[in-house]
Design an enzyme around this catalytic site. Structure first.
Site, PDB file in Angstrom:
ATOM      1  N   SER A   8      20.633 -16.930  42.943  1.00 16.86           N
ATOM      2  CA  SER A   8      20.534 -17.595  41.646  1.00 16.86           C
ATOM      3  C   SER A   8      21.869 -17.502  40.908  1.00 16.86           C
ATOM      4  CB  SER A   8      19.452 -16.921  40.811  1.00 16.86           C
ATOM      5  OG  SER A   8      19.794 -15.557  40.627  1.00 16.86           O
ATOM      6  N   TYR A  39      16.407 -16.183  37.820  1.00 17.05           N
ATOM      7  CA  TYR A  39      15.141 -16.645  38.396  1.00 17.05           C
ATOM      8  C   TYR A  39      13.993 -15.678  38.071  1.00 17.05           C
ATOM      9  CZ  TYR A  39      17.120 -20.255  41.538  1.00 17.05           C
ATOM     10  OH  TYR A  39      17.711 -21.367  42.081  1.00 17.05           O
ATOM     11  N   GLY A  40      14.348 -14.423  37.831  1.00 22.68           N
ATOM     12  CA  GLY A  40      13.345 -13.352  37.745  1.00 22.68           C
ATOM     13  C   GLY A  40      12.341 -13.510  36.633  1.00 22.68           C
ATOM     14  N   CYS A  70      18.689 -13.367  47.739  1.00 19.13           N
ATOM     15  CA  CYS A  70      18.013 -13.280  46.438  1.00 19.13           C
ATOM     16  C   CYS A  70      16.594 -12.805  46.720  1.00 19.13           C
ATOM     17  CB  CYS A  70      18.001 -14.667  45.798  1.00 19.13           C
ATOM     18  SG  CYS A  70      17.068 -14.745  44.257  1.00 19.13           S
ATOM     19  N   ASN A  71      16.275 -11.618  46.254  1.00 16.10           N
ATOM     20  CA  ASN A  71      14.933 -11.077  46.510  1.00 16.10           C
ATOM     21  C   ASN A  71      13.865 -11.877  45.794  1.00 16.10           C
ATOM     22  OD1 ASN A  71      15.255  -8.231  47.882  1.00 16.10           O
ATOM     23  ND2 ASN A  71      16.960  -8.570  46.498  1.00 16.10           N
ATOM     24  N   THR A  72      14.227 -12.391  44.617  1.00 14.69           N
ATOM     25  CA  THR A  72      13.247 -13.128  43.829  1.00 14.69           C
ATOM     26  C   THR A  72      12.803 -14.378  44.591  1.00 14.69           C
ATOM     27  OG1 THR A  72      14.336 -12.277  41.867  1.00 14.69           O
ATOM     28  CG2 THR A  72      12.826 -14.110  41.547  1.00 14.69           C
ATOM     29  N   THR A 195      19.668  -8.387  44.452  1.00 10.13           N
ATOM     30  CA  THR A 195      21.043  -8.310  44.971  1.00 10.13           C
ATOM     31  C   THR A 195      22.088  -8.176  43.857  1.00 10.13           C
ATOM     32  OG1 THR A 195      21.043 -10.724  45.123  1.00 10.13           O
ATOM     33  CG2 THR A 195      20.576  -9.491  47.145  1.00 10.13           C
TER      34      THR A 195
END
Ligand code: DGL
Length: 270
Positions: A8, A39-40, A70-72, A195
């Site tokens: 993001s 994004y979160g 991006c984990n989200t 991240t």
């Protein structure tokens, strides 16, 4: 040939740095969706729509393989993308499985039944959307039994990092670690499940204390990617040069990125 790396915003640069050190011969195209970060705080549909648009742009840039750094996006959109959206000749890989495999003492792709592992009390720091998705706990349950996970949604931290406000970012890390410790006083391990957070790794480690093993993703993802490309050399796409694309203001984003990575980074408009 080029591999796409998506985030993001600037957090995925921590992954980009590690993968380009591990695979110096591979060009990478980095895409920062800065206009829509963070994004979160978005809902799953929104994250899905933004992530698929960004991945299409990376396919256009010659990247048949895209890493969602991006984990989200990995938590909220990847499964849906893999189920119905990704064409046969393309691949999109997420970032948290390599981390969970490392924590649960597994080789890459070891799909044997879940078993007991050394760590039992794990703190997870991630964005509100990642925490809400419970994707970490789901992936962990496939691999380990008896691990107690306490998740802390770190509201505000990605915005502070994107804005380059490190004083605010440090204060937020300390208050989120305090909040976590009120729920789990002695975690054995902490996962930086976003991240962006390795950019604050020292502050996390200091606030958590020396005894807590802090896991971050960059090097683990680099090893997994090297292994994947060895097994699927055809997935290195047709692009030939490394590039940095952003949906935000290229000058501003380049300035922050250069400061974070301590080397000149020039973004162009996506
Ligand atoms: N760095 C991203 C992650 O790993 C996204 C953070 C955000 O945009 O909220 O979750």
């Amino acid at each position: 040939m080029a591999v796409g790396v998506f985030d993001s915003g600037l957090g995925g640069l921590t992954v980009l740095d590690a993968v380009s050190k591990r695979l110096p011969e591979v060009p990478f195209v980095y895409f920062a969706d800065s206009a829509h970060a963070p994004y979160g705080v978005r809902d799953a549909d929104d994250i899905y729509n933004l992530t698929t648009a960004a991945v299409e742009r990376l396919w256009e840039a010659g990247c048949d393989l895209v890493i969602l750094a991006c984990n989200t996006a990995s938590a909220a959109a990847l499964r849906r993308m893999q189920e119905s959206w990704i064409p046969r000749d393309k691949r999109v890989l997420g970032v948290f499985v390599p981390l969970i495999e490392a924590m649960t003492e597994r080789q890459w792709g070891d799909n044997s039944p879940p078993r007991e592992v050394a760590v039992q009390h794990v703190a997870l720091f991630a964005t509100p959307a990642t925490v809400r998705s419970r994707a970490f706990q789901r992936e962990l349950a496939f691999r380990a039994i008896g691990v107690d996970v306490e998740a802390q949604a770190c509201g505000g931290l990605v915005d502070a990092i994107e804005e380059g406000d490190m004083i605010l970012a440090e204060a937020l890390v300390r208050s989120h670690v305090d909040a976590l410790k009120r729920k789990m006083p002695s975690p054995q391990a902490a996962i930086l499940g976003c991240t962006h957070y390795p950019l604050m790794q020292e502050t996390f480690q200091e606030a958590l204390g020396e005894d807590v093993a802090v896991y971050s993703q960059a090097n683990l993802v680099a090893e997994s990617l090297a292994d994947y490309l060895q097994r699927h050399p055809g997935m290195i796409g047709t692009g030939t040069t490394s590039r940095f694309l952003t949906t935000g203001d290229p000058r501003k984003v380049s300035g922050h990125a250069t400061r974070f990575l301590r080397r000149e980074i020039t973004f162009e408009a996506a």
